[in-house]
Scaffold this motif. Structure first.
Motif: not given
Length: 793
Positions: A621-628
């Motif tokens: 999954l190309r997703v980020s909870y940290i903003g990078e």
């Protein structure tokens, strides 16, 4: 056989309070069954203390509702006093950390409307002239606290409930419980009762009744003693002079409470080595009995109390009460649905039964009537514990909670008992890399990474010893690449022809297209956020959902309940799947070295692909909870460790590191991302939480007369980092509450998410932290990469 709307098992203060409040909500055919007489078990021998002191707004409201009920409402309804004494109460301390705790609770209480006063030693002497001040730094005063007669309060609620149509069957033990096609069948000594709803309010017998129901109830009876003195001359003299009753006094460092009882005193000690009683089943004949006194166990605590209040030693010991009270693994009650059982509820496990009983009954009655709790329920929902909360766990945690009945509640506290119940596939690798672990829904997960073996997080309200280590973790994710063990997520698969239609009605959000990722917020009947899922649509008939670790049982129940009428299958795959976070500007280079998949234009932001990485099948999954820039990599649990080691080896030339939960919390706040259970609860709608951009139809969200508004604040607080439950002020008046906060390392700013009261004050805000007020300003955009350029790179 008789029929009822609901059968309540247990006639203590909790069960009777529920019967009372269900009648008030308009329920008919309410039946309460009690194996002995009302209040038998633990209610009758309780000391009756009532307080407003709490670290959670929900727990505080349970206690405040109880006070109002016993003090005002029941006497007005019945014409009879419940024996409530508004004596006030205080806690005193010689511990600087405790003073921080008192300041924090006083700040929260300013917001909730139950103001508490932080005390100087001189003020302590004024309020309690029998107490000595040796070594005291200060305290806290709870002016509306007091004590009640538990039996009078319970019997008063019973009378009102019966007058409203409820049936109370005394001396009628439950012998068997079974689930039927239409509800519940409860077989008792006096016959069978069928009902749609079943409530376990059995208190001391809560575990046994839970076993009959088919649900794990993680509570344990623990013996608690208190002694009643004879006449104390100093107390009698105050009575003769017409002076007010002495306030209840607690010394949490010495672990005791003391209250006036006519011309004497009641002293209640909590020893560190608690004595568990009958954890595998309370004797059938037990009712209103007590254990023999065992004052040798608490002699040192009694001596400490006598040193603080010498008058205690002048009354002698008239009697000793030694009886069982129930403790859950976190000392909070179990109030809410029983996992996996339709129309089954728990209202048990309260070590503070009388203190919380009145409010607890009201809380559950509202939930049963309106389909959602009246406040955020995470602190009391029984499903905060799963099947992993086994016998050893509930006993170890009950002993710990009893011994720390007066323990300091630190903001990042990790208590040691009952650990290691659930280990992720990467646990051993995390330990090898210096992880300092925390517990999340039984799981062990890295909080931070230390260079020194054996490091632990120091308990403090101030900046902790992990601050610099977390800074290094954030820097690795910002400048290079970092790995995280995210396996503790609750994970579900939804498959079937109606997968898209099911997800469409599940929440208020748009369902992502096949191959894409989105958020879905499942709502309560009043529009609050009941659950938050990330949804990865693998196809039109298959979706993967992830949510917070602590929500696993709650979300499992929600998904299955809302799947009724849809041709879908729901599988909980939490244990079967490991998750690795690969984040940072070099993450594409690391991943690209191990896969032939297109990681460029063919794999855009917020998309999902099934690929092979280092020979391991991965759902990426190309997703980020940290903003990078980064990916979440979901893999079979038995191959997750091999995948991690391959990623780490490929990342060494790029300076790869690891990051834990503390770094993740800091970085998500810099992006303004909300967290379920803290910023997102049933109390606030997605619109109030600032999530309108994710909704497909904003007009479908119920509108509040006075909606709240969530804002991201930057707080000028130096090296005192915000955490949660700080009051936001404007011109000295409370206008909001912080739901989460941390230091932002990439922005070098103290950040806090807060709900603000309408009309929103955008200037001259302050946040109160540990008794001090600090300037704060609302940030119009997230302070870190507000246009998501880094994640889209």
């Amino acid at each position: 056989m008789s029929d009822a709307s609901v059968v309540i098992v247990g006639g203590g203060v909790m069960g009777v309070s529920l019967a009372y409040h269900l009648v008030k909500e308009g329920w008919s055919d309410v039946v309460l069954v009690e194996k002995n007489d009302l209040t038998h078990g633990s209610t009758w021998h309780a000391a009756g203390l009532c307080t407003h002191f709490a670290h959670s707004p929900t727990i505080q409201e349970l206690r405040a509702v109880s006070v109002r009920l016993y003090r005002d409402i029941l006497p007005a309804e019945t014409g009879q006093d419940c024996g409530f004494h508004r004596s006030g109460a205080m806690r005193v301390t010689r511990n600087p950390d405790r003073m921080d705790e008192f300041a924090h609770v006083a700040g929260l209480s300013a917001f909730t409307g139950y103001p508490l006063e932080v005390l100087t030693p001189a003020r302590i002497a004024e309020l309690h002239p029998l107490a000595t001040l040796d070594g005291l730094l200060g305290g806290i005063h709870e002016p509306d606290d007091g004590h009640v007669d538990p039996t009078l309060a319970t019997q008063a609620m019973a009378r009102v409930a019966q007058a409203g149509g409820a049936t109370i069957q005394r001396f009628n033990p439950v012998q068997r419980i079974e689930r039927t096609a239409t509800g519940w069948r409860v077989e008792t000594a006096k016959g069978a009762i069928t009902a749609r709803h079943l409530v376990n309010a059995a208190g001391t017998w809560g575990w046994e009744v839970g076993r009959m129901m088919g649900v794990n109830v993680p509570s344990v009876p623990v013996l608690h003693q208190y002694l009643v003195t004879g006449m104390v001359p100093e107390v009698a003299a105050r009575q003769d002079a017409g002076l007010p009753e002495l306030p209840i006094i607690r010394d949490p460092e010495e672990s005791w409470y003391l209250r006036q009882e006519r011309d004497g005193l009641i002293l209640g000690p909590y020893e560190r080595d608690a004595q568990v009683w009958s954890p595998d089943g309370v004797p059938a004949a037990f009712g209103a009995e007590l254990m023999p006194p065992d004052l040798d166990r608490v002699e040192h605590i009694i001596e400490a109390a006598m040193a603080r209040v010498p008058a205690v030693g002048n009354g002698g010991v008239k009697s000793v009460v030694n009886g069982p009270i129930t403790f859950t693994p976190d000392a909070n009650p179990l109030i809410g649905p029983a996992h996996g059982l339709p129309d089954a509820w728990l209202l048990t496990g309260s070590s503070m039964g009388v203190m919380e009983g009145g409010g607890a009954g009201r809380f559950l009655a509202h939930w049963m009537t309106h389909g959602a709790p009246p406040m955020d329920a995470l602190a009391v929902d029984p499903r905060r514990f799963g099947a992993w909360a086994d016998r050893d766990y509930r006993i170890e945690k009950a002993v710990e909670c009893f011994g720390l009945q007066f323990g300091v509640h630190y903001p990042h506290e990790e208590r040691p008992a009952g650990r290691g119940k659930r280990l992720t596939p990467l646990h051993h690798l995390m330990i090898e890399r210096g992880a300092v672990m925390g517990a999340a829904y039984g799981w062990e997960r890295p909080n931070w990474f230390s260079d020194h073996a054996g490091d632990v997080a120091e308990p403090t309200f101030r900046r902790a010893n992990w601050f610099d280590a977390v800074a290094r973790e954030v820097e690795a994710a910002r400048a290079r690449v970092a790995l995280a063990d995210l396996s503790v997520f609750a994970k579900f698969e939804v498959t079937g022809p109606d997968a898209r239609a099911f997800l469409g009605q599940l929440g208020a959000n748009r369902v992502p297209a096949a191959g894409r990722i989105g958020l879905t917020h499942a709502l309560s009947p009043e529009g609050g956020v009941a659950a938050e899922f990330s949804v990865a649509m693998l196809s039109e008939t298959r979706a993967c959902l992830a949510s917070a670790a602590a929500a696993e049982e709650m979300d499992d129940d929600l998904l299955r309940a809302r799947a009724a009428g849809f041709d879908v299958e729901i599988a909980n795959v939490t244990e079967e799947t490991g998750v690795i976070g690969l984040m940072g500007p070099k993450s594409r280079a690391v991943l690209g070295a191990l896969t032939d998949a297109d990681l460029g234009t063919g794999f855009p932001w917020l998309s999902v692909r099934e690929i092979t990485v280092a020979g391991v099948p991965v759902r990426a999954l190309r997703v980020s909870y940290i903003g990078e820039l980064g990916w979440e990599l979901h893999a079979p649990a038995d191959r997750t460790a091999a995948l991690f080691e391959a990623l780490e080896a490929a990342g060494r030339p790029h300076g790869i590191g690891c990051y834990g939960a503390y770094a993740m919390n800091s970085m998500r706040l810099e992006k303004g991302y909300r967290a379920w259970g803290a910023d997102l609860t049933t109390e606030r709608t997605p619109l109030e939480a600032g999530l309108g951009a994710f909704l497909r139809d904003k007009d479908a969200i119920p509108r509040r007369d006075a909606p709240w508004e969530m804002a991201l604040l930057e707080v000028e607080c130096g090296d005192v980092d915000p955490f949660h439950a700080h009051t936001v002020l404007h011109d000295g008046a409370p206008v909001g509450i912080v739901t989460s906060g941390a230091h932002g390392y990439r922005t070098d700013a103290a950040l806090a998410l807060a709900y603000l009261r309408p009309p929103i004050r955008r200037e001259d805000l302050q946040v109160q932290i540990l008794g001090w007020t600090y300037p704060a300003r609302i940030l119009p955009r997230p302070p870190y990469d507000p246009d998501n350029i880094r994640m889209k790179a």
